[in-house]
Motif scaffolding. Structure first.
Motif, PDB file in Angstrom:
ATOM      1  N   SER A  73       0.838  -1.201   0.000  1.00 23.75           N
ATOM      2  CA  SER A  73       0.000   0.000   0.000  1.00 23.75           C
ATOM      3  C   SER A  73       0.869   1.246   0.000  1.00 23.75           C
ATOM      4  O   SER A  73       0.411   2.319  -0.383  1.00 23.75           O
ATOM      5  N   ASN A  74       2.125   1.121   0.415  1.00 21.15           N
ATOM      6  CA  ASN A  74       3.018   2.283   0.367  1.00 21.15           C
ATOM      7  C   ASN A  74       3.188   2.795  -1.060  1.00 21.15           C
ATOM      8  O   ASN A  74       3.198   3.995  -1.310  1.00 21.15           O
ATOM      9  N   TYR A  98       0.639   7.359  11.158  1.00 22.62           N
ATOM     10  CA  TYR A  98       1.604   6.571  10.398  1.00 22.62           C
ATOM     11  C   TYR A  98       2.650   7.502   9.764  1.00 22.62           C
ATOM     12  O   TYR A  98       2.308   8.342   8.920  1.00 22.62           O
ATOM     13  N   ASN A 154      -2.482   3.954  13.092  1.00 26.78           N
ATOM     14  CA  ASN A 154      -1.172   3.450  13.511  1.00 26.78           C
ATOM     15  C   ASN A 154      -0.328   4.671  13.896  1.00 26.78           C
ATOM     16  O   ASN A 154      -0.249   5.608  13.092  1.00 26.78           O
ATOM     17  N   ASP A 179      -6.463   5.236   4.926  1.00 26.01           N
ATOM     18  CA  ASP A 179      -5.610   4.043   5.005  1.00 26.01           C
ATOM     19  C   ASP A 179      -6.253   3.056   5.973  1.00 26.01           C
ATOM     20  O   ASP A 179      -6.329   3.297   7.172  1.00 26.01           O
ATOM     21  N   ALA A 181      -5.264  -0.194   6.591  1.00 27.90           N
ATOM     22  CA  ALA A 181      -4.379  -1.360   6.662  1.00 27.90           C
ATOM     23  C   ALA A 181      -4.851  -2.380   7.708  1.00 27.90           C
ATOM     24  O   ALA A 181      -4.573  -3.570   7.589  1.00 27.90           O
ATOM     25  N   TYR A 182      -5.578  -1.896   8.734  1.00 29.14           N
ATOM     26  CA  TYR A 182      -5.983  -2.785   9.840  1.00 29.14           C
ATOM     27  C   TYR A 182      -7.493  -2.984   9.916  1.00 29.14           C
ATOM     28  O   TYR A 182      -8.023  -3.349  10.962  1.00 29.14           O
ATOM     29  N   THR A 205      -4.103  -3.339   2.351  1.00 28.92           N
ATOM     30  CA  THR A 205      -2.839  -4.050   2.127  1.00 28.92           C
ATOM     31  C   THR A 205      -2.993  -5.558   2.337  1.00 28.92           C
ATOM     32  O   THR A 205      -3.887  -5.983   3.071  1.00 28.92           O
ATOM     33  N   LYS A 208      -0.814  -7.387   6.266  1.00 26.40           N
ATOM     34  CA  LYS A 208      -1.182  -7.662   7.648  1.00 26.40           C
ATOM     35  C   LYS A 208      -2.122  -8.870   7.722  1.00 26.40           C
ATOM     36  O   LYS A 208      -1.708  -9.967   8.019  1.00 26.40           O
ATOM     37  N   ARG A 216       4.689  -7.788  -0.881  1.00 28.53           N
ATOM     38  CA  ARG A 216       4.478  -6.375  -1.238  1.00 28.53           C
ATOM     39  C   ARG A 216       3.281  -6.229  -2.183  1.00 28.53           C
ATOM     40  O   ARG A 216       3.424  -6.127  -3.396  1.00 28.53           O
ATOM     41  N   LEU A 217       2.104  -6.259  -1.621  1.00 33.31           N
ATOM     42  CA  LEU A 217       0.898  -6.059  -2.417  1.00 33.31           C
ATOM     43  C   LEU A 217      -0.122  -5.238  -1.624  1.00 33.31           C
ATOM     44  O   LEU A 217      -0.437  -5.553  -0.475  1.00 33.31           O
TER      45      LEU A 217
HETATM   46  C1  LIG Z   1       1.622  -1.674   7.788  1.00 35.70           C
HETATM   47  C2  LIG Z   1       0.916  -0.508   7.228  1.00 35.70           C
HETATM   48  C3  LIG Z   1       0.761  -0.391   5.861  1.00 35.70           C
HETATM   49  C4  LIG Z   1       1.268  -1.470   4.966  1.00 35.70           C
HETATM   50  O1  LIG Z   1       2.128  -1.039   4.023  1.00 35.70           O
HETATM   51  P1  LIG Z   1       2.505  -2.060   2.856  1.00 35.70           P
HETATM   52  O2  LIG Z   1       3.311  -1.209   1.964  1.00 35.70           O
HETATM   53  O3  LIG Z   1       1.208  -2.486   2.254  1.00 35.70           O
HETATM   54  O4  LIG Z   1       3.234  -3.199   3.474  1.00 35.70           O
HETATM   55  C5  LIG Z   1       0.055   0.678   5.363  1.00 35.70           C
HETATM   56  N1  LIG Z   1      -0.477   1.597   6.181  1.00 35.70           N
HETATM   57  C6  LIG Z   1      -0.355   1.514   7.507  1.00 35.70           C
HETATM   58  C7  LIG Z   1      -1.002   2.532   8.367  1.00 35.70           C
HETATM   59  C8  LIG Z   1       0.359   0.470   8.070  1.00 35.70           C
HETATM   60  O5  LIG Z   1       0.504   0.403   9.382  1.00 35.70           O
END
Ligand SMILES: *Cc1c(COP(=O)(O)O)cnc(C)c1O
Length: 349
Positions: A73-74, A98, A154, A179, A181-182, A205, A208, A216-217
């Motif tokens: 997701s980055n 984050y 985060n 975002d 992610a969780y 993402t 997690k 990396r997806l």
């Molecule tokens: C872990 C996390 C990601 C994940 O990033 P990837 O590039 O998909 O591994 C994205 N956003 C947040 C807030 C995270 O904590």
């Protein structure tokens, strides 16, 4: 400008980067091998990642042209900021959050405007809307071009209230990136229920919940216009056929993923209960990690004492408002027990 760095220190119990403590189910490898054995390695991958996008779209009940995939997701966030940020434009973040949101924005030449979260580290809708109004008055009616939200947030752990996200989307003049992610550990997601607002882009993402951090997806669900903008700025063939195959194989195991997420939520609640008996301040969590602050002890000292017992957590003491705080990922029951015993020993020493 300094780089972004999350130390990868060797340790037996690694609870520092919020990965899944369990690998994907055994059937995943067999499915991935099958997909790889029929892959045309001499050819460029499907640039549109059509099959993967369709599978993700059907997971969320949207159309394939509302999905864009990236290398984590980055990379998706980077594409959104390349498209909607850049020199002369602003991205608004609410700290503490984050660190990569601000970091990636700066890398794309976007000016980062920092606002604050409330007492409990959640957005205060009236304050967020007031900040948006002030920015529009000071910097022009288009500012900020991008708002970056994170729910659950985060490193603090709580999900935003749906009304808070709605208020920001209602008041934002440009794109709102949420975002998630969780999200699978959280009581709600913007992808459930009502159709998405055209200004809202929801980022997810595989790192997690899908237990695929190594691959990396990541992806974004948004209006087709936003997806097209991401495609314009992404490098050609940026998503390898290997990653596309891994994503498709993972999606075959959705129920197992959801079961894993339920187990982690139960473990999180157990961990929170145990932590409340120790000399630490602990915050509630809607994610697969917990924020805590040792009482009367420097966070760094406790972090080091844990590492001496081969338990690695994240020192987030350098984040705004999080002095002396540590963030611990929810691991397997055995890992959480190791962590709790090590923390107890560290606090007694
Ligand atoms: C872990 C996390 C990601 C994940 O990033 P990837 O590039 O998909 O591994 C994205 N956003 C947040 C807030 C995270 O904590």
């Amino acid at each position: 400008m300094p780089g972004y760095h999350s130390p990868q220190v060797p340790a037996q119990v690694r609870l520092n980067t919020n990965e899944s403590p369990e690998p994907p189910p055994p059937g995943f490898s067999a499915s991935l091998s099958r997909r790889l054995s029929s892959l045309a390695f001499n050819r460029y991958p499907d640039r549109d990642a059509r099959e993967l996008r369709e599978a993700i779209a059907s997971l969320h009940g949207v159309a394939a042209d509302e999905v864009f995939c990236g290398n984590g997701s980055n990379e998706v966030l980077q594409c959104l900021l390349l498209a909607y940020g850049g020199p002369g434009r602003r991205a608004l973040v609410f700290e503490p959050t984050y660190a990569l949101h601000g970091h990636i924005a700066r890398l794309t030449g976007t000016e980062v405007v920092v606002a604050e979260r409330g007492e409990d580290f959640r957005l205060v809708p009236e304050e967020a809307v007031a900040t948006l109004g002030r920015l529009a008055r000071e910097a022009g009616p288009g500012a900020p071009e991008v708002v970056l939200l994170c729910s659950p947030n985060n490193p603090t752990g709580l999900a935003e209230a749906p009304e808070a996200v709605e208020a920001v989307v209602g008041a934002a003049p440009g794109l709102v990136v949420l975002d998630e992610a969780y999200a699978q550990f959280s009581p709600w997601s913007a992808l459930e229920g009502r159709p998405l607002d055209a200004r809202l882009a929801v980022v997810r993402t595989f790192s997690k919940t899908w237990a695929l951090a190594a691959c990396r997806l990541g992806y974004v669900i948004a209006d087709p216009e936003v997806i097209e903008a991401c495609e314009r700025v992404a490098l050609p063939y940026h998503l390898s056929a290997l990653v596309q195959a891994a994503g498709l194989a993972a999606l075959e195991w959705r129920e197992e993923m959801e079961e894993r997420a339920r187990r982690l939520v139960a473990e999180r609640e157990r961990l929170l209960g145990e932590l409340r008996r120790l000399a630490v301040d602990v915050w509630p969590s809607d994610a697969n990690f917990v924020l805590l602050r040792p009482q009367g002890r420097p966070g760094r000292e406790v972090w080091r004492a844990l590492l001496e017992q081969s338990v690695l957590v994240r020192d987030v003491g350098g984040w705004p408002r999080l002095k002396d705080c540590l963030r611990v990922t929810v691991g397997t029951a055995a890992e959480n027990d190791r962590f709790l015993a090590a923390l107890d020993a560290a606090l007694r020493a």
